[in-house]
Design a protein around this motif. Structure first.
Motif: not given
Length: 127
Positions: A63-78
């Motif tokens: 969820r923390a890896d922005s390169s993955l489809d499973t990334a969580e925007p609420g986390l990676v955007d921060r």
């Protein structure tokens, strides 16, 4: 040499900052994200913090890896924009999670005492 979870948590704690629940509450009001790494069932039985993002420790990296489809925007955007304030039940999983997030480029801090510490500080919890 074989290491225990206690050893891993102690090692992680040497690299991450721990803040009080009151400090975390203030930082969250200023744009920080409270990241709850407990399992969903724990939130149901013990309660949760309004506005916190729940990402169980076991899937955090996905969820923390922005390169993955499973990334969580609420986390990676921060990442690089706001602190991530991590808590679990008492602090062990939060320390491991914050250390991992730190390695991934996040400004992650552990909320001292986890949800138990949050409650002891008299801060609100949704039951």
């Amino acid at each position: 040499m074989t290491r225990t979870m206690k050893d891993l948590v102690a090692d992680a704690n040497t690299r991450v900052e721990t803040i009080s629940p009151d400090e975390a509450n203030t930082m969250a009001a200023g744009g920080g994200l409270i990241l709850d790494v407990r399992e969903p069932g724990e939130l149901e039985t013990v309660g949760s913090i309004a506005g916190a993002l729940n990402v169980p420790r076991g899937i955090l990296e996905t969820r923390a890896d922005s390169s993955l489809d499973t990334a969580e925007p609420g986390l990676v955007d921060r990442r690089g924009n706001a602190p991530i304030l991590v808590l679990c039940a008492a602090g062990g999983r939060a320390a491991l999670a914050a250390d991992t997030l730190r390695d991934m480029g996040y400004d992650a801090k552990v909320i001292q005492g986890g949800i138990a510490g949050w409650k002891s500080a008299g801060l609100p919890v949704e039951e």
